[in-house]
Design a protein around this motif. Structure first.
Motif, PDB file in Angstrom:
ATOM      1  N   MET A  55       0.809  -1.214   0.000  1.00 35.37           N
ATOM      2  CA  MET A  55       0.000   0.000   0.000  1.00 35.37           C
ATOM      3  C   MET A  55       0.845   1.269   0.000  1.00 35.37           C
ATOM      4  N   ALA A  56       2.158   1.092   0.309  1.00 42.71           N
ATOM      5  CA  ALA A  56       3.025   2.287   0.302  1.00 42.71           C
ATOM      6  C   ALA A  56       3.052   2.911  -1.070  1.00 42.71           C
ATOM      7  N   GLY A  57       3.119   2.026  -2.123  1.00 41.65           N
ATOM      8  CA  GLY A  57       3.136   2.556  -3.479  1.00 41.65           C
ATOM      9  C   GLY A  57       1.861   3.287  -3.805  1.00 41.65           C
ATOM     10  N   ALA A  58       0.728   2.735  -3.293  1.00 39.08           N
ATOM     11  CA  ALA A  58      -0.556   3.390  -3.575  1.00 39.08           C
ATOM     12  C   ALA A  58      -0.624   4.751  -2.938  1.00 39.08           C
ATOM     13  N   ARG A  59      -0.136   4.858  -1.718  1.00 38.64           N
ATOM     14  CA  ARG A  59      -0.158   6.164  -1.051  1.00 38.64           C
ATOM     15  C   ARG A  59       0.737   7.146  -1.788  1.00 38.64           C
ATOM     16  N   ARG A  60       1.858   6.644  -2.321  1.00 39.19           N
ATOM     17  CA  ARG A  60       2.747   7.539  -3.050  1.00 39.19           C
ATOM     18  C   ARG A  60       2.069   8.032  -4.323  1.00 39.19           C
ATOM     19  N   LEU A 103      -4.521   8.096 -15.039  1.00 39.92           N
ATOM     20  CA  LEU A 103      -4.435   9.536 -14.810  1.00 39.92           C
ATOM     21  C   LEU A 103      -2.997  10.036 -14.752  1.00 39.92           C
ATOM     22  N   VAL A 104      -2.154   9.364 -14.000  1.00 42.23           N
ATOM     23  CA  VAL A 104      -0.754   9.778 -13.882  1.00 42.23           C
ATOM     24  C   VAL A 104       0.135   8.546 -13.817  1.00 42.23           C
ATOM     25  N   GLU A 105       1.427   8.757 -14.028  1.00 45.36           N
ATOM     26  CA  GLU A 105       2.390   7.673 -13.828  1.00 45.36           C
ATOM     27  C   GLU A 105       2.828   7.676 -12.368  1.00 45.36           C
ATOM     28  N   CYS A 106       2.764   6.535 -11.731  1.00 47.42           N
ATOM     29  CA  CYS A 106       3.125   6.433 -10.319  1.00 47.42           C
ATOM     30  C   CYS A 106       4.412   5.643 -10.139  1.00 47.42           C
TER      31      CYS A 106
END
Length: 338
Positions: A1-6, A58-61
Motif C-alpha cells: 500500500m506504500a506505493g498506492a499512497r505515493r 491519470l498519472v504515472e506512479c
C-alpha cells in the motif's frame, strides 16, 4: 500500500472534497433521485480511491513492486542478440536487487564494449521492466556527457546539478533509474560527485538511496574486451564474467579517457558489476537484420539478411571475424535495400 499512497497522496481527502457538494445536495432531492445520487457517489468514490485506476490512467506512479523477473528474462532472451554473458549477469543482478526488500546500497552497473553491441538496448529493456513507460518514464533519467556536461569550465556547476537532480528524483521515487551515457567522454572526476549516493549509507539528509539503480554506459574498455576475446583459448560462448571483469575494472581505473580514471567509485568498490559486451560476429549481424524485419512487421528474409550483413565491415581484416560497428548501422543499411 506504500506505493498506492505515493501515487495518490491524500486520496480520501481529495475524494471528500470532490464529493462533499454532491452529497450535501442529496438531502434536498426526492427519494429516487437521492438513491441515484448516492449510487453515483459510491461508484465515483470507488474509482478515485482505487490506486490502479489513478496510477494507470491519470498519472504515472512510482511502483514499488511492478518488476516481473519472468518477463524480464524473456525480454533478454528474445531481444538481446549475441550477448550471453551480459544477459546472464544483468538478469541475476537486477533480479537479486529487485527481490531484496531492503538492499544495503543502490545497484550500480557499468556496461562496456564497442558501439553497436547492445549497451543502450539492454538499458532500455531494464527500464521497461521496472517502469511501464520505460525510457519515457519520469522516473528514468538519462544523462549524455556531450549534451548535459559539455564545458570544462562548468564542472563545479555540473556537480551541484547532478547531486540536486539525484536528490530530488529519489525523494520523489525511491525506484529511480539514472543512466550516464558516453562515460568515456565525461570530464575527469565528475562522476565521483555521486559517490555518497552509491555508498552504504542508510540515509543522507533523511533520504534513502538504496532502492535506486545507476547504469553507466561506455565504449571505454571495448578494445581491451576485443583483445581478450581474440586471444582467448575459450570459445566466445564459453567466456564468463571472471574472465574479464577484474581486469576490466583495472583498465578503466588507469585509463584517463574512461571517465573512471582514479575514480573513488572503483577504488571504494561501489560499482557492483562491470559488464563486458563482446564483439558481434557475422551471424549476429544477420540476426539483427532478421530482428529489424520483424520489428517492421515484415517477413524474415535470409537472402536479404545476408546481403545487409555482407555490406558491414569486420575485423581483423584477414579473418573478418567481428563486426567493427556491431549492429549499429543495420537499420540504415536495411532501409536502403527495402
Amino acid at each position: 500500500m506504500a506505493g498506492a499512497r505515493r501515487c495518490f497522496p491524500g486520496s480520501w481527502l481529495s475524494v471528500g472534497v470532490l464529493l462533499g457538494p454532491l452529497l450535501s445536495g442529496v438531502l434536498t432531492l426526492e427519494p429516487v433521485t437521492t438513491a441515484i445520487a448516492i449510487a453515483t457517489a459510491s461508484v465515483l468514490t470507488g474509482y478515485l480511491s482505487y490506486p490502479r485506476f489513478y496510477c494507470g490512467r491519470l498519472v504515472e506512479c512510482c511502483e514499488e513492486n511492478a518488476y516481473n523477473s519472468t518477463a524480464f528474462k524473456e525480454d533478454l532472451e528474445n531481444k538481446l542478440i549475441g550477448q550471453h554473458l551480459a544477459r546472464d549477469v544483468i538478469f541475476r543482478a537486477v533480479t537479486g536487487f529487485m527481490n531484496t526488500e531492503n538492499p544495503k546500497k543502490p545497484l550500480a552497473l557499468s556496461l562496456h564494449g564497442w558501439t553497436g553491441t547492445g549497451k543502450n538496448f539492454i538499458s532500455k529493456i531494464i527500464t521497461e521492466n521496472i517502469h511501464e513507460k520505460g525510457m519515457s518514464s519520469k522516473f528514468v533519467h538519462l544523462f549524455v556527457s556531450t549534451l548535459h556536461f559539455p564545458h570544462d569550465n562548468l564542472i563545479h556547476l555540473y556537480k551541484d546539478q547532478i547531486q540536486s537532480w539525484i536528490r530530488g528524483n529519489v525523494t520523489n521515487c525511491p525506484r529511480s533509474i539514472f543512466i550516464f551515457d558516453e562515460m568515456d567522454k565525461l570530464h575527469q572526476g565528475l562522476i565521483d560527485t555521486i559517490k555518497p549516493f552509491l555508498d552504504y549509507y542508510e540515509q543522507i539528509d533523511g533520504v534513502s538511496y538504496r532502492k535506486a539503480i545507476f547504469i553507466f554506459l561506455s565504449n571505454a574498455g571495448g578494445e581491451f574486451i576485443n583483445r581478450v576475446v581474440l586471444g582467448s583459448t575459450k570459445r566466445r560462448e564459453d567466456l564468463e564474467l571472471q574472465d574479464l571483469e577484474s581486469a576490466l575494472s583495472v583498465e578503466l581505473f588507469n585509463n584517463k579517457e574512461s571517465g573512471f580514471w582514479h575514480s573513488s567509485l572503483i577504488d571504494k568498490n561501489l560499482i557492483d558489476f562491470y559488464v563486458p559486451f563482446l564483439p558481434l560476429e557475422y551471424r549476429h549481424v544477420k540476426e539483427c537484420v532478421m530482428a529489424e524485419l520483424r520489428h517492421r512487421n515484415l517477413m524474415p528474409n535470409e537472402e536479404l539478411a545476408t546481403r545487409v550483413a555482407n555490406e558491414m565491415t569486420y575485423f581483423p581484416k584477414d579473418t573478418r571475424m567481428f563486426s567493427d560497428k556491431g549492429c549499429k548501422t543495420v537499420t540504415t543499411k536495411l532501409t536502403l535495400h527495402l
